[in-house]
Design a protein around this motif. Structure first.
Motif, PDB file in Angstrom:
ATOM      1  N   PHE A   1      -8.604  -2.981  -0.266  1.00 34.41           N
ATOM      2  CA  PHE A   1      -8.676  -4.244  -0.994  1.00 34.41           C
ATOM      3  C   PHE A   1      -7.485  -4.410  -1.933  1.00 34.41           C
ATOM      4  O   PHE A   1      -6.861  -5.482  -1.994  1.00 34.41           O
ATOM      5  N   ALA A   2      -7.173  -3.359  -2.700  1.00 31.01           N
ATOM      6  CA  ALA A   2      -6.094  -3.443  -3.684  1.00 31.01           C
ATOM      7  C   ALA A   2      -4.751  -3.714  -3.013  1.00 31.01           C
ATOM      8  O   ALA A   2      -3.966  -4.555  -3.477  1.00 31.01           O
ATOM      9  N   ARG A   3      -4.468  -3.012  -1.912  1.00 30.40           N
ATOM     10  CA  ARG A   3      -3.197  -3.230  -1.214  1.00 30.40           C
ATOM     11  C   ARG A   3      -3.152  -4.616  -0.574  1.00 30.40           C
ATOM     12  O   ARG A   3      -2.106  -5.267  -0.556  1.00 30.40           O
ATOM     13  N   PHE A   4      -4.283  -5.099  -0.097  1.00 29.08           N
ATOM     14  CA  PHE A   4      -4.324  -6.450   0.468  1.00 29.08           C
ATOM     15  C   PHE A   4      -4.059  -7.486  -0.625  1.00 29.08           C
ATOM     16  O   PHE A   4      -3.313  -8.451  -0.418  1.00 29.08           O
ATOM     17  N   ALA A   5      -4.695  -7.300  -1.785  1.00 32.00           N
ATOM     18  CA  ALA A   5      -4.493  -8.241  -2.888  1.00 32.00           C
ATOM     19  C   ALA A   5      -3.033  -8.258  -3.338  1.00 32.00           C
ATOM     20  O   ALA A   5      -2.479  -9.326  -3.620  1.00 32.00           O
ATOM     21  N   GLN A   6      -2.406  -7.084  -3.370  1.00 30.78           N
ATOM     22  CA  GLN A   6      -1.020  -7.017  -3.810  1.00 30.78           C
ATOM     23  C   GLN A   6      -0.059  -7.614  -2.790  1.00 30.78           C
ATOM     24  O   GLN A   6       0.813  -8.420  -3.134  1.00 30.78           O
TER      25      GLN A   6
END
Length: 580
Positions: free
Chosen positions: A238-243
């Motif tokens: 999720f975090a890498r997708f958001a970034q």
């Protein structure tokens, strides 16, 4: 004067051809034995003192480089515009990475699934499918995956679309309960502090979009993967997708509901009582909530069944398993009216076999068109080659005139002429050759395609034949007649054999062009006069099944190469000439 010496093998006391060979070897810098009292010949030097052999080699290399630079633009154009697309087509015909890349966990879980059992897989497969489809839906890839599998099983596309919208309900069950326990479970910052490395959090807070460019890459906190493996994995995704995909900071973006589902699963299996890091009290309270009798849970298999009953059918899982490898023969099997099944490779149902018919029709009609072009083009080429040059040039303009008119315009003109109320039928009715109520059907069938394509491809047959016939010496014919041969014998025994290379060149050109046409068959061919190329164009532009289009194109290319090879073995490609 040379004399013979000795009683053994005869030798000459004078210059011999061997002496010239020895001198040539000496010029190349090789050591040679002294001959007839002569010493070793010194290597010949160029004007600048460089050995001649080295200087010649350098000059030859420079000449080759100049030649290469001259053809480099054409070579690059051929590589980019011709070779690269063919290689890409060949790759697309077997490439199948979308299934393995989009559903990696499901593919692994299905390895132990017995597709022949007739049963749906176990809960582990549904759990893996939940996370895979959820992530794919966030990345807008679930519809592409559904489209790919829909080529193999009808209805899969809508199944994935519905699931992409419905899987949020599973995670919301856990998200709502955690949020009711503590509102921080629905906020971005507490989640980031629990899962993220403190140094990354500091870097992310100090990050300035206008000055620093891309965000600091998210890093998990030390030991969190061991404590909460599922939660850590899906929060990191999720975090890498958001970034990367959305350009949002995980410090400000609430995590997916799938992360809450993963948290529930981890808390149900692990002991977090020894955890003392950020959010420890909140995590322990959530652990106690999960262990309480009133905590509501969701069964993955039942949840999928509520979204769509299709997930409870073994066929969908069998299809995913069959097409999980990154490379597949499925496209080629479909191209020859076959399919992969749990029992192996088999033929499709009778009413679904269309490509074999199209290939046969394409080859047959291309041969008919080639034959009609030979019958019509040979007399024209013969006439042009035997007329005075000035008259032949004027008539050649009429042959070349169709090249100055758009292909679409010519084809549309034939559609108007061939229809039942068209010019040809009206003329036949006016002449009394056809009754008004029995007009000929010459459009939207094979006849219409053959007529229109013969007209379009006829110049490609005439030009090679004319270029060969114009080089046949006329005195051969006169000589044959002076020896008593009739006109027919003269033509058949003397003239025709010399024109065969032109027929061969025109036939290859027309046949290869014919099997690749799709505009003309699409306009005048209807349902019975279309070629395989029309189906290829349909899959490229409409159905977007590029893999099947690539497989059909590859088979068509292979068929052309095989026919070319057969022609070379039977006729000989060296006998094909375009004149001269």
């Amino acid at each position: 004067m040379s004399t013979l010496k000795g009683s053994g093998p005869q030798t000459f006391d004078g210059p011999t051809p061997d002496d010239a060979l020895h001198e040539a070897a000496a010029l190349q810098g090789r050591d040679t034995e002294p001959r007839h009292g002569k010493g070793k010949a010194a290597p010949m030097l160029a004007a600048d003192g460089t050995p001649l052999k080295k200087s010649l080699r350098r000059a030859l290399r420079a000449q080759k480089m100049r030649a290469l630079l001259l053809i480099a633009p054409l070579l690059i154009f051929i590589l980019v515009a011709f070779i690269a697309p063919i290689v890409d087509m060949l790759f697309r015909s077997v490439e199948n990475e979308i299934v393995a890349d989009t559903m990696p966990r499901t593919v692994v879980a299905l390895r132990d699934y017995d597709a022949d059992s007739g049963e749906v897989p176990g809960d582990a497969v549904f759990e893996a499918a939940y996370y895979d489809v959820f992530i794919a839906a966030e990345r807008k890839l679930h519809t592409r995956l559904g489209t790919r599998l829909n080529y193999e099983q009808t209805g899969v596309s809508s199944l994935f679309r519905k699931s992409g919208r419905g899987l949020d309900d599973i995670g919301e069950v856990y998200q709502d309960q955690f949020k009711d326990l503590d509102g921080d479970w629905d906020k971005a910052r507490p989640w980031a502090e629990l899962m993220g490395d403190p140094e990354w959090i500091a870097d992310q807070e100090a990050w300035d979009k206008d000055k620093d460019g891309s965000m600091p890459r998210f890093r998990l906190a030390e030991g969190i993967s061991d404590l909460l493996p599922r939660t850590a994995e899906h929060y990191r995704i999720f975090a890498r997708f958001a970034q990367v995909e959305e350009g949002d900071s995980p410090l400000k973006e609430e995590p997916w509901t799938a992360v809450h589902t993963a948290l529930y699963q981890d808390l149900a299996e692990v002991d977090v009582s020894s955890y003392t890091g950020p959010g420890a009290e909140r995590l322990k309270a959530a652990d106690a909530l999960v262990a309480s009798p009133g905590f509501k849970t969701v069964n993955f298999k039942e949840a999928f069944a509520e979204i769509d009953r299709g997930w409870t059918e073994p066929a969908i899982w069998q299809t995913i398993r069959l097409y999980s490898p990154k490379y597949t023969s499925g496209y080629f099997l479909n191209a020859v009216d076959m399919e992969k099944t749990v029992d192996g490779i088999g033929m499709r149902d009778e009413n679904e076999r269309i490509y074999g018919l199209l290939f046969k029709r394409t080859m047959f009609m291309s041969l008919v068109i080639t034959g009609s072009c030979i019958l019509l083009g040979y007399p024209i080429a013969y006439l042009l080659s035997n007329l005075p040059v000035r008259t032949a040039n004027l008539l050649m303009i009429l042959v070349l005139l169709p090249f100055w008119t758009s292909l679409l315009v010519r084809t549309s003109a034939w559609k108007i002429m061939l229809q039942q109320q068209g010019v040809i039928n009206d003329t036949l009715v006016w002449l009394g050759l056809v009754a008004d109520d029995a007009r000929l059907v010459m459009i939207n069938n094979q006849l219409g395609t053959i007529i229109a394509m013969t007209h379009i491809l006829l110049p490609f047959m005439i030009l090679p034949m004319y270029s060969v016939m114009s080089t046949i010496p006329p005195y051969y014919v006169r000589a044959a007649k002076s020896l008593g041969a009739t006109n027919w014998t003269t033509f058949w025994r003397v003239y025709f054999p010399q024109s065969v290379p032109g027929i061969g060149a025109g036939s290859i050109l027309v046949f290869i062009l014919a099997i690749g046409y799709y505009i003309t068959p699409a306009i005048v061919g209807g349902t019975t006069g279309t070629f395989i190329s029309n189906r290829i164009a349909y899959h490229i532009s409409s159905s977007l099944n590029w893999g099947l289009a690539a497989a059909l194109g590859t088979i068509l290319l292979a068929a052309v190469l095989i026919l070319y090879w057969a022609y070379d073995r039977i006729v000989g490609i060296d006998n094909v000439k375009l004149g001269g």
